[in-house]
Design a protein around this motif. Structure first.
Motif, short mmCIF file in Angstrom:
data_model
loop_
_atom_site.label_atom_id
_atom_site.label_comp_id
_atom_site.label_asym_id
_atom_site.label_seq_id
_atom_site.Cartn_x
_atom_site.Cartn_y
_atom_site.Cartn_z
N ASN A 66 0.98 -1.07 0.01
CA ASN A 66 -0.06 -0.19 0.08
C ASN A 66 0.94 1.31 -0.05
N PRO A 73 1.95 4.86 -1.42
CA PRO A 73 1.23 5.78 -2.08
C PRO A 73 1.93 5.97 -3.32
N GLY A 74 1.43 6.07 -4.56
CA GLY A 74 1.50 6.11 -5.89
C GLY A 74 2.15 4.87 -6.69
N LYS A 75 1.94 3.62 -5.78
CA LYS A 75 2.38 2.57 -6.45
C LYS A 75 1.42 2.08 -7.53
N ILE A 76 2.03 1.83 -8.56
CA ILE A 76 1.09 1.17 -9.50
C ILE A 76 1.22 -0.34 -9.81
#
Length: 176
Positions: A85, A87-90
């Motif tokens: 989780n 942030p910004g992980k695709i």
């Protein structure tokens, strides 16, 4: 005793060609501090000071690369270290990833072709290129000034100078 220390120092310097510097320094320091021949414990202590280079876990025949380690294993116990989780992980599936790789490869090939074309154009000296046009303009300006100065000094006009040059060169006026 000093003679023995000098011999040991000389041997350690000769051995330095075959041993790392840390070993040479530690052995020579140990030998010089003692006034007698070192015993087994002093040799063990000097050998313990020498640190073996760490080897790469994936390829044990190679040394470990600086910074080549598992960050998750090192900082996994830290509360601030997050791997899920983020942030910004695709998260991408393999199809999206393959399409991105294909698009990037095509873009890379396009930019490579443009770079090669620019290098070719920069090196081209004849034909319709900027370099050839610059050289042509410079030669035209130079010879126009030469023709005008020749007309000023000799009184022969530029067309008259061209006619005279062609007659001297044997291109016109040959009556044979």
């Amino acid at each position: 005793m000093m003679r023995l220390a000098a011999i040991v120092l000389a041997i350690s310097h000769v051995a330095g060609a075959f041993m790392p510097v840390a070993v040479t320094k530690s052995f020579s320091t140990t030998f010089l501090k003692s006034s007698t021949v070192p015993d087994g414990e002093k040799l063990k202590k000097a050998a313990a000071e020498y640190e073996e280079p760490r080897m790469n876990p994936d390829r044990p025949e190679l040394p470990e690369l600086k910074g080549d380690f598992d960050w998750d294993a090192k900082f996994g116990g830290d509360d601030d270290w997050i791997v899920d989780n983020v942030p910004g992980k695709i998260v991408m599936n393999e199809i999206e990833l393959a399409s991105q790789v294909t698009a990037l490869t095509a873009l890379e090939e396009k930019w490579r072709k443009e770079r090669v074309q620019e290098e070719y154009d920069a090196a081209q000296q004849v034909g319709w290129s900027a370099k050839a046009e610059t050289m042509n303009g410079r030669f035209a300006m130079f010879f126009l000034v030469v023709g005008l100065l020749t007309e000023l000094w000799t009184g022969v006009s530029i067309p008259g100078q061209i006619e005279q040059m062609l007659r001297v060169g044997g291109v016109i006026g040959f009556e044979g």
